[in-house]
Design a protein around this motif. Structure first.
Motif, PDB file in Angstrom:
ATOM      1  N   ALA A  28     -22.161  -7.988  36.777  1.00 24.82           N
ATOM      2  CA  ALA A  28     -22.425  -6.562  37.026  1.00 24.82           C
ATOM      3  C   ALA A  28     -23.423  -6.376  38.170  1.00 24.82           C
ATOM      4  O   ALA A  28     -24.345  -5.584  38.086  1.00 24.82           O
ATOM      5  CB  ALA A  28     -22.904  -5.872  35.758  1.00 24.82           C
ATOM      6  N   THR A  29     -23.200  -7.078  39.255  1.00 26.79           N
ATOM      7  CA  THR A  29     -24.094  -7.023  40.408  1.00 26.79           C
ATOM      8  C   THR A  29     -23.924  -5.748  41.215  1.00 26.79           C
ATOM      9  O   THR A  29     -24.896  -5.199  41.710  1.00 26.79           O
ATOM     10  CB  THR A  29     -23.831  -8.233  41.339  1.00 26.79           C
ATOM     11  OG1 THR A  29     -24.031  -9.427  40.594  1.00 26.79           O
ATOM     12  CG2 THR A  29     -24.738  -8.218  42.541  1.00 26.79           C
ATOM     13  N   TRP A  30     -22.684  -5.267  41.355  1.00 28.22           N
ATOM     14  CA  TRP A  30     -22.422  -4.195  42.301  1.00 28.22           C
ATOM     15  C   TRP A  30     -22.227  -2.845  41.619  1.00 28.22           C
ATOM     16  O   TRP A  30     -22.076  -2.740  40.416  1.00 28.22           O
ATOM     17  CB  TRP A  30     -21.241  -4.564  43.199  1.00 28.22           C
ATOM     18  CG  TRP A  30     -21.500  -5.878  43.861  1.00 28.22           C
ATOM     19  CD1 TRP A  30     -20.845  -7.058  43.627  1.00 28.22           C
ATOM     20  CD2 TRP A  30     -22.538  -6.186  44.789  1.00 28.22           C
ATOM     21  NE1 TRP A  30     -21.398  -8.060  44.371  1.00 28.22           N
ATOM     22  CE2 TRP A  30     -22.446  -7.557  45.097  1.00 28.22           C
ATOM     23  CE3 TRP A  30     -23.550  -5.442  45.403  1.00 28.22           C
ATOM     24  CZ2 TRP A  30     -23.308  -8.199  45.988  1.00 28.22           C
ATOM     25  CZ3 TRP A  30     -24.405  -6.075  46.280  1.00 28.22           C
ATOM     26  CH2 TRP A  30     -24.279  -7.424  46.567  1.00 28.22           C
ATOM     27  N   ARG A  31     -22.194  -1.834  42.417  1.00 27.23           N
ATOM     28  CA  ARG A  31     -22.302  -0.444  41.967  1.00 27.23           C
ATOM     29  C   ARG A  31     -21.303  -0.037  40.889  1.00 27.23           C
ATOM     30  O   ARG A  31     -21.673   0.618  39.927  1.00 27.23           O
ATOM     31  CB  ARG A  31     -22.179   0.493  43.179  1.00 27.23           C
ATOM     32  CG  ARG A  31     -22.458   1.915  42.813  1.00 27.23           C
ATOM     33  CD  ARG A  31     -22.690   2.876  43.939  1.00 27.23           C
ATOM     34  NE  ARG A  31     -22.158   2.575  45.224  1.00 27.23           N
ATOM     35  CZ  ARG A  31     -21.928   3.496  46.145  1.00 27.23           C
ATOM     36  NH1 ARG A  31     -22.152   4.757  45.892  1.00 27.23           N
ATOM     37  NH2 ARG A  31     -21.469   3.165  47.317  1.00 27.23           N
ATOM     38  N   TRP A  32     -20.036  -0.360  41.017  1.00 33.13           N
ATOM     39  CA  TRP A  32     -19.015   0.111  40.071  1.00 33.13           C
ATOM     40  C   TRP A  32     -18.550  -0.992  39.127  1.00 33.13           C
ATOM     41  O   TRP A  32     -17.571  -0.831  38.414  1.00 33.13           O
ATOM     42  CB  TRP A  32     -17.833   0.718  40.831  1.00 33.13           C
ATOM     43  CG  TRP A  32     -18.259   1.840  41.709  1.00 33.13           C
ATOM     44  CD1 TRP A  32     -18.425   1.808  43.067  1.00 33.13           C
ATOM     45  CD2 TRP A  32     -18.617   3.173  41.313  1.00 33.13           C
ATOM     46  NE1 TRP A  32     -18.859   3.027  43.528  1.00 33.13           N
ATOM     47  CE2 TRP A  32     -18.983   3.891  42.469  1.00 33.13           C
ATOM     48  CE3 TRP A  32     -18.660   3.834  40.082  1.00 33.13           C
ATOM     49  CZ2 TRP A  32     -19.378   5.221  42.449  1.00 33.13           C
ATOM     50  CZ3 TRP A  32     -19.055   5.161  40.050  1.00 33.13           C
ATOM     51  CH2 TRP A  32     -19.414   5.839  41.226  1.00 33.13           C
ATOM     52  N   ASP A  33     -19.254  -2.129  39.096  1.00 34.80           N
ATOM     53  CA  ASP A  33     -18.892  -3.227  38.201  1.00 34.80           C
ATOM     54  C   ASP A  33     -19.028  -2.812  36.741  1.00 34.80           C
ATOM     55  O   ASP A  33     -19.864  -1.964  36.394  1.00 34.80           O
ATOM     56  CB  ASP A  33     -19.802  -4.438  38.435  1.00 34.80           C
ATOM     57  CG  ASP A  33     -19.528  -5.158  39.738  1.00 34.80           C
ATOM     58  OD1 ASP A  33     -18.612  -4.743  40.477  1.00 34.80           O
ATOM     59  OD2 ASP A  33     -20.243  -6.134  40.022  1.00 34.80           O
ATOM     60  N   ASP A  34     -18.231  -3.454  35.890  1.00 29.65           N
ATOM     61  CA  ASP A  34     -18.335  -3.213  34.456  1.00 29.65           C
ATOM     62  C   ASP A  34     -19.608  -3.878  33.937  1.00 29.65           C
ATOM     63  O   ASP A  34     -19.775  -5.094  34.084  1.00 29.65           O
ATOM     64  CB  ASP A  34     -17.111  -3.803  33.738  1.00 29.65           C
ATOM     65  CG  ASP A  34     -17.189  -3.655  32.231  1.00 29.65           C
ATOM     66  OD1 ASP A  34     -17.947  -2.785  31.737  1.00 29.65           O
ATOM     67  OD2 ASP A  34     -16.493  -4.411  31.540  1.00 29.65           O
ATOM     68  N   GLY A  40     -12.656  -6.362  36.016  1.00 27.14           N
ATOM     69  CA  GLY A  40     -13.135  -6.655  37.356  1.00 27.14           C
ATOM     70  C   GLY A  40     -12.861  -5.500  38.300  1.00 27.14           C
ATOM     71  O   GLY A  40     -12.023  -4.640  38.032  1.00 27.14           O
ATOM     72  N   VAL A  41     -13.564  -5.496  39.428  1.00 26.45           N
ATOM     73  CA  VAL A  41     -13.454  -4.444  40.430  1.00 26.45           C
ATOM     74  C   VAL A  41     -13.322  -5.086  41.812  1.00 26.45           C
ATOM     75  O   VAL A  41     -14.078  -5.989  42.158  1.00 26.45           O
ATOM     76  CB  VAL A  41     -14.692  -3.526  40.396  1.00 26.45           C
ATOM     77  CG1 VAL A  41     -14.635  -2.488  41.501  1.00 26.45           C
ATOM     78  CG2 VAL A  41     -14.832  -2.858  39.044  1.00 26.45           C
ATOM     79  N   LEU A  42     -12.351  -4.612  42.576  1.00 33.03           N
ATOM     80  CA  LEU A  42     -12.157  -5.021  43.967  1.00 33.03           C
ATOM     81  C   LEU A  42     -12.590  -3.848  44.839  1.00 33.03           C
ATOM     82  O   LEU A  42     -12.094  -2.734  44.677  1.00 33.03           O
ATOM     83  CB  LEU A  42     -10.684  -5.357  44.228  1.00 33.03           C
ATOM     84  CG  LEU A  42     -10.297  -5.719  45.660  1.00 33.03           C
ATOM     85  CD1 LEU A  42     -10.931  -7.052  46.069  1.00 33.03           C
ATOM     86  CD2 LEU A  42      -8.777  -5.796  45.782  1.00 33.03           C
ATOM     87  N   TYR A 117     -28.072   0.820  39.222  1.00 36.42           N
ATOM     88  CA  TYR A 117     -26.624   0.983  39.120  1.00 36.42           C
ATOM     89  C   TYR A 117     -26.170   1.372  37.716  1.00 36.42           C
ATOM     90  O   TYR A 117     -24.972   1.381  37.433  1.00 36.42           O
ATOM     91  CB  TYR A 117     -25.913  -0.292  39.556  1.00 36.42           C
ATOM     92  CG  TYR A 117     -25.912  -0.542  41.051  1.00 36.42           C
ATOM     93  CD1 TYR A 117     -26.180   0.471  41.958  1.00 36.42           C
ATOM     94  CD2 TYR A 117     -25.628  -1.799  41.549  1.00 36.42           C
ATOM     95  CE1 TYR A 117     -26.174   0.237  43.317  1.00 36.42           C
ATOM     96  CE2 TYR A 117     -25.607  -2.047  42.910  1.00 36.42           C
ATOM     97  CZ  TYR A 117     -25.888  -1.021  43.794  1.00 36.42           C
ATOM     98  OH  TYR A 117     -25.864  -1.263  45.141  1.00 36.42           O
ATOM     99  N   ALA A 118     -27.083   1.699  36.834  1.00 37.48           N
ATOM    100  CA  ALA A 118     -26.708   2.036  35.455  1.00 37.48           C
ATOM    101  C   ALA A 118     -25.758   3.229  35.400  1.00 37.48           C
ATOM    102  O   ALA A 118     -24.783   3.211  34.638  1.00 37.48           O
ATOM    103  CB  ALA A 118     -27.964   2.313  34.619  1.00 37.48           C
ATOM    104  N   VAL A 119     -25.998   4.266  36.186  1.00 41.95           N
ATOM    105  CA  VAL A 119     -25.146   5.465  36.148  1.00 41.95           C
ATOM    106  C   VAL A 119     -23.748   5.168  36.669  1.00 41.95           C
ATOM    107  O   VAL A 119     -22.764   5.425  35.976  1.00 41.95           O
ATOM    108  CB  VAL A 119     -25.803   6.648  36.900  1.00 41.95           C
ATOM    109  CG1 VAL A 119     -24.833   7.815  37.053  1.00 41.95           C
ATOM    110  CG2 VAL A 119     -27.059   7.102  36.165  1.00 41.95           C
ATOM    111  N   PRO A 120     -23.579   4.611  37.890  1.00 46.06           N
ATOM    112  CA  PRO A 120     -22.209   4.346  38.337  1.00 46.06           C
ATOM    113  C   PRO A 120     -21.482   3.320  37.462  1.00 46.06           C
ATOM    114  O   PRO A 120     -20.281   3.453  37.232  1.00 46.06           O
ATOM    115  CB  PRO A 120     -22.366   3.864  39.775  1.00 46.06           C
ATOM    116  CG  PRO A 120     -23.800   3.556  39.956  1.00 46.06           C
ATOM    117  CD  PRO A 120     -24.557   4.339  38.945  1.00 46.06           C
TER     118      PRO A 120
END
Length: 187
Positions: A28-34, A40-42, A117-120
Motif C-alpha cells: 500500500a505504498t501508492w495513493r490508490w493502492d488497497d 492490485g492497481v496499475l 494516503y489513508a483517504v484515497p
C-alpha cells in the motif's frame, strides 16, 4: 463515472528494470493502492505527461531534474480492448466520496506525513468492494491538467500492451520540464 473508449491509448512510465504491466499490491505504498493488499492497481495516464509528472516531478520545490533519473525510466502504452468504466474522483465526483481535492492529493511522506494516503486508499477499497467499476480516474497531483487512471487488477483483460520499455526522449523531456519551470540537468 468516466468511460475510456475501446481503442483509446493509455500511457505508463515505469522503471527500466521492471515490466510495464504491474499491479502493485505489496505494501500500500501508492495513493490508490488497497490498504489491505487484496487487489492490485496499475497506474496509467491519458497522455504520457501525466505518468511522467507523477513519477519524476514529485518534488516541486526542486526545480532540477537529473537526466540520469529520466534515463532509468521507460514509457509504455496500452490500448483499451473494451470500454473501461471508472469512478470519477475529481471535480463533482469528490462529493460522492465525501472528500476534497486536498483529501485525495496529500503528499505522502512516511516521516512528516504518515497516513497521508489513508483517504484515497479508503476510497479505492470502497469502489473496489461496492461496485463493478474497473478503476478510478483522478487528476495528477503534479500537473492537474492531466487525467490519470488507477486500474484495478480485475480489469486486466480491458487493456492490451502495445509498447513497453521505450526510452523517454531527451528533447521531449526538456520541453515538458521547460513548460513547467523545471530544468533538465545532465552530469
Amino acid at each position: 463515472m468516466a468511460t475510456i473508449a475501446t481503442g483509446r491509448v493509455l500511457h505508463r512510465v515505469h522503471a527500466a528494470t521492471v515490466a510495464a504491466k504491474w499491479y502493485g499490491r505489496k505494501d500500500a505504498t501508492w495513493r490508490w493502492d488497497d490498504p489491505d493488499g487484496k487487489f492490485g492497481v496499475l497506474y496509467l495516464g491519458k497522455t504520457l505527461v501525466g505518468p511522467f509528472a507523477e513519477t519524476l516531478l514529485r518534488r516541486p520545490t526542486d526545480r532540477d531534474v537529473l537526466w540520469d533519473q529520466v534515463a532509468r525510466r521507460r514509457a509504455a502504452s496500452f490500448s483499451a480492448t473494451r470500454p473501461i468504466r471508472l469512478a470519477k474522483v475529481h471535480g463533482p465526483g469528490l462529493g460522492w466520496f465525501r472528500t476534497t481535492t486536498a483529501g485525495v492529493s496529500a503528499d505522502f511522506d512516511p516521516v512528516d506525513n504518515p497516513g497521508a494516503y489513508a483517504v484515497p486508499q479508503r476510497i479505492s477499497a470502497e469502489i473496489y468492494s461496492t461496485t463493478s467499476l474497473d478503476g478510478i480516474q483522478y487528476r495528477s497531483r503534479f500537473d492537474n491538467d492531466e487525467l490519470c487512471i488507477a486500474l484495478f487488477d480485475r480489469a486486466d483483460a480491458a487493456i492490451s500492451l502495445d509498447t513497453e520499455g521505450v526510452a523517454i526522449a531527451k528533447d521531449w523531456t526538456r520541453t515538458v520540464l521547460g513548460d513547467r519551470g523545471y530544468t533538465l540537468i545532465e552530469l
